[in-house]
Design a protein around this motif. Structure first.
Motif, PDB file in Angstrom:
ATOM      1  N   ASP A 256       0.836  -1.201   0.000  1.00  0.00           N
ATOM      2  CA  ASP A 256       0.000   0.000   0.000  1.00  0.00           C
ATOM      3  C   ASP A 256       0.869   1.248   0.000  1.00  0.00           C
ATOM      4  N   TYR A 257       0.456   2.235  -0.765  1.00  0.00           N
ATOM      5  CA  TYR A 257       1.168   3.510  -0.747  1.00  0.00           C
ATOM      6  C   TYR A 257       0.273   4.600  -1.317  1.00  0.00           C
ATOM      7  N   VAL A 258       0.618   5.835  -0.992  1.00  0.00           N
ATOM      8  CA  VAL A 258      -0.079   7.012  -1.513  1.00  0.00           C
ATOM      9  C   VAL A 258       0.908   7.814  -2.343  1.00  0.00           C
ATOM     10  N   ASP A 259       0.537   8.108  -3.571  1.00  0.00           N
ATOM     11  CA  ASP A 259       1.377   8.916  -4.458  1.00  0.00           C
ATOM     12  C   ASP A 259       0.812  10.335  -4.482  1.00  0.00           C
ATOM     13  N   PRO A 260       1.514  11.299  -3.851  1.00  0.00           N
ATOM     14  CA  PRO A 260       1.007  12.675  -3.816  1.00  0.00           C
ATOM     15  C   PRO A 260       1.418  13.498  -5.034  1.00  0.00           C
ATOM     16  N   THR A 261       2.095  12.859  -5.992  1.00  0.00           N
ATOM     17  CA  THR A 261       2.597  13.589  -7.149  1.00  0.00           C
ATOM     18  C   THR A 261       1.440  14.027  -8.038  1.00  0.00           C
ATOM     19  N   ARG A 262       1.506  15.251  -8.491  1.00  0.00           N
ATOM     20  CA  ARG A 262       0.456  15.762  -9.369  1.00  0.00           C
ATOM     21  C   ARG A 262       0.781  15.408 -10.817  1.00  0.00           C
ATOM     22  N   HIS A 263      -0.185  14.789 -11.494  1.00  0.00           N
ATOM     23  CA  HIS A 263      -0.068  14.438 -12.910  1.00  0.00           C
ATOM     24  C   HIS A 263      -1.265  15.056 -13.630  1.00  0.00           C
ATOM     25  N   GLY A 264      -1.027  16.211 -14.279  1.00  0.00           N
ATOM     26  CA  GLY A 264      -2.154  16.886 -14.924  1.00  0.00           C
ATOM     27  C   GLY A 264      -3.163  17.327 -13.887  1.00  0.00           C
ATOM     28  N   LEU A 265      -4.398  16.855 -14.017  1.00  0.00           N
ATOM     29  CA  LEU A 265      -5.459  17.201 -13.072  1.00  0.00           C
ATOM     30  C   LEU A 265      -5.470  16.294 -11.849  1.00  0.00           C
ATOM     31  N   GLN A 266      -4.707  15.210 -11.894  1.00  0.00           N
ATOM     32  CA  GLN A 266      -4.670  14.299 -10.742  1.00  0.00           C
ATOM     33  C   GLN A 266      -3.782  14.884  -9.660  1.00  0.00           C
ATOM     34  N   THR A 267      -4.317  14.988  -8.447  1.00  0.00           N
ATOM     35  CA  THR A 267      -3.566  15.569  -7.340  1.00  0.00           C
ATOM     36  C   THR A 267      -2.942  14.510  -6.434  1.00  0.00           C
ATOM     37  N   SER A 268      -3.520  13.310  -6.391  1.00  0.00           N
ATOM     38  CA  SER A 268      -2.947  12.228  -5.598  1.00  0.00           C
ATOM     39  C   SER A 268      -3.629  10.916  -5.982  1.00  0.00           C
ATOM     40  N   ALA A 269      -3.008   9.796  -5.567  1.00  0.00           N
ATOM     41  CA  ALA A 269      -3.583   8.477  -5.855  1.00  0.00           C
ATOM     42  C   ALA A 269      -3.224   7.524  -4.726  1.00  0.00           C
ATOM     43  N   GLU A 270      -4.220   6.798  -4.243  1.00  0.00           N
ATOM     44  CA  GLU A 270      -4.016   5.793  -3.205  1.00  0.00           C
ATOM     45  C   GLU A 270      -4.038   4.407  -3.855  1.00  0.00           C
ATOM     46  N   HIS A 271      -3.018   3.599  -3.560  1.00  0.00           N
ATOM     47  CA  HIS A 271      -2.911   2.255  -4.135  1.00  0.00           C
ATOM     48  C   HIS A 271      -3.022   1.206  -3.027  1.00  0.00           C
ATOM     49  N   HIS A 272      -3.829   0.185  -3.275  1.00  0.00           N
ATOM     50  CA  HIS A 272      -3.906  -0.973  -2.382  1.00  0.00           C
ATOM     51  C   HIS A 272      -3.746  -2.211  -3.252  1.00  0.00           C
ATOM     52  N   GLU A 273      -2.579  -2.871  -3.124  1.00  0.00           N
ATOM     53  CA  GLU A 273      -2.269  -4.026  -3.955  1.00  0.00           C
ATOM     54  C   GLU A 273      -2.256  -5.296  -3.108  1.00  0.00           C
ATOM     55  N   THR A 274      -2.881  -6.345  -3.633  1.00  0.00           N
ATOM     56  CA  THR A 274      -2.846  -7.649  -2.989  1.00  0.00           C
ATOM     57  C   THR A 274      -2.224  -8.649  -3.955  1.00  0.00           C
ATOM     58  N   TYR A 275      -1.446  -9.584  -3.407  1.00  0.00           N
ATOM     59  CA  TYR A 275      -0.761 -10.601  -4.208  1.00  0.00           C
ATOM     60  C   TYR A 275      -1.027 -11.974  -3.592  1.00  0.00           C
ATOM     61  N   LYS A 276      -1.054 -13.000  -4.460  1.00  0.00           N
ATOM     62  CA  LYS A 276      -1.207 -14.366  -3.966  1.00  0.00           C
ATOM     63  C   LYS A 276      -0.537 -15.344  -4.927  1.00  0.00           C
ATOM     64  N   VAL A 277       0.216 -16.307  -4.352  1.00  0.00           N
ATOM     65  CA  VAL A 277       0.819 -17.375  -5.148  1.00  0.00           C
ATOM     66  C   VAL A 277      -0.241 -18.461  -5.309  1.00  0.00           C
ATOM     67  N   THR A 278      -0.672 -18.704  -6.533  1.00  0.00           N
ATOM     68  CA  THR A 278      -1.798 -19.611  -6.761  1.00  0.00           C
ATOM     69  C   THR A 278      -1.395 -21.024  -7.165  1.00  0.00           C
ATOM     70  N   GLY A 279      -0.128 -21.249  -7.572  1.00  0.00           N
ATOM     71  CA  GLY A 279       0.297 -22.599  -7.924  1.00  0.00           C
ATOM     72  C   GLY A 279       1.338 -22.596  -9.027  1.00  0.00           C
ATOM     73  N   TRP A 280       1.676 -23.805  -9.492  1.00  0.00           N
ATOM     74  CA  TRP A 280       2.652 -23.984 -10.557  1.00  0.00           C
ATOM     75  C   TRP A 280       1.944 -24.144 -11.889  1.00  0.00           C
ATOM     76  N   GLU A 281       2.591 -23.645 -12.950  1.00  0.00           N
ATOM     77  CA  GLU A 281       1.988 -23.735 -14.283  1.00  0.00           C
ATOM     78  C   GLU A 281       3.089 -23.765 -15.341  1.00  0.00           C
ATOM     79  N   ASP A 282       2.891 -24.549 -16.389  1.00  0.00           N
ATOM     80  CA  ASP A 282       3.835 -24.567 -17.505  1.00  0.00           C
ATOM     81  C   ASP A 282       3.555 -23.382 -18.425  1.00  0.00           C
ATOM     82  N   VAL A 283       4.615 -22.638 -18.753  1.00  0.00           N
ATOM     83  CA  VAL A 283       4.486 -21.437 -19.577  1.00  0.00           C
ATOM     84  C   VAL A 283       5.419 -21.570 -20.776  1.00  0.00           C
ATOM     85  N   THR A 284       4.854 -21.382 -21.963  1.00  0.00           N
ATOM     86  CA  THR A 284       5.639 -21.464 -23.196  1.00  0.00           C
ATOM     87  C   THR A 284       6.032 -20.064 -23.648  1.00  0.00           C
ATOM     88  N   THR A 285       7.326 -19.848 -23.871  1.00  0.00           N
ATOM     89  CA  THR A 285       7.846 -18.555 -24.311  1.00  0.00           C
ATOM     90  C   THR A 285       8.835 -18.794 -25.451  1.00  0.00           C
TER      91      THR A 285
END
Length: 251
Positions: A125-154
């Protein structure tokens, strides 16, 4: 009735599948420690960006570890094939993203929380007080979860990777644009502009970002990420996909 031969075949197949499943589980460590990163470790990624339903762009990026400290590291990033040098970025040694906010190093994203285990969850969680154009601030709430193993082709190969899902809820404060009413009154000397402006009050805008990370221990980083941005009407506005093309460990 099932014949004795058929029954024996089915039993053998079931036993074989059980063995394969047991071997796969045995190959998946229950705990994944933090990677041992070294200066010179490098990766190449393809990035595809879809905006709405009508825009698509793609680029290839080079990543390279320049320096590793006790808690932070420097990672160089540049467009693949560019003649300019790497642009250095300070990051956490656990691949967390950081920014200077109000004079303090602030974590703005933590896709990995080592050691990783299936079922583990954490928040950022964090608050960004930086002004971007008309935006004066932004509050972020991030959640993460490890859901399992998976094969990925790249393009770099097939990887058995840990899948981590993230949900970032954002509450942005905006200063609404001024509304103006104007009219022109003609006079003998020309024209005079008469204007009246109404300043609207601040407003709150909500957005949500969903991300999926596939972490492969043998490359010390993710091999694929997918990030989808949604506006306050729950309409997807952008999708970004990063896919590993090449990994080279430090010599």
């Amino acid at each position: 009735m099932i014949s004795s031969l058929t029954f024996k075949l089915q039993t053998a197949v079931a036993a074989g599948l059980a063995l394969v499943s047991a071997q796969a589980l045995a190959a998946e460590p229950s705990t994944m420690p933090a990677p041992s990163l070294k200066p010179g470790d490098s990766w190449v990624f393809d990035r595809a960006i879809e905006r709405g339903t009508s825009s698509y762009t793609s680029q290839r990026f080079d990543f390279r570890v320049e320096h590793v400290g006790a808690d932070t590291m420097i990672v160089g990033i540049k467009l693949d094939g560019s003649p300019v040098d790497f642009e250095d970025h300070a990051m956490g040694s656990d691949w967390s993203q950081r920014r200077m906010i109000d004079g303090k190093q602030t974590v703005t994203g933590r896709p990995f929380s080592f050691p990783l285990t299936v079922g583990k969850s954490w928040t950022s969680d964090y608050v960004d007080p930086t002004r971007h154009g008309l935006q004066t601030s932004a509050e972020h709430h991030e959640t993460y979860k490890v859901t399992g193993w998976e094969d990925v082709t790249t393009p770099a190969g097939v990887f058995h990777a840990l899948k981590i899902e993230s949900d970032d809820k954002v509450k942005g404060q905006f200063m609404a644009a001024n509304g103006a009413v104007a009219g022109a009154v003609a006079t003998a000397d020309g024209s005079t502009i008469v204007a009246h402006t109404d300043r609207a009050g601040p407003r709150t805008v909500y957005a949500e970002f969903f991300s999926t990370f596939y972490y492969a221990p043998e490359v010390k980083y993710w091999v694929k990420t997918v990030k989808e941005d949604f506006n306050s009407e729950s309409v997807r506005t952008q999708k970004q996909t990063d896919t590993l093309v090449l990994y080279k460990p430090a010599p």
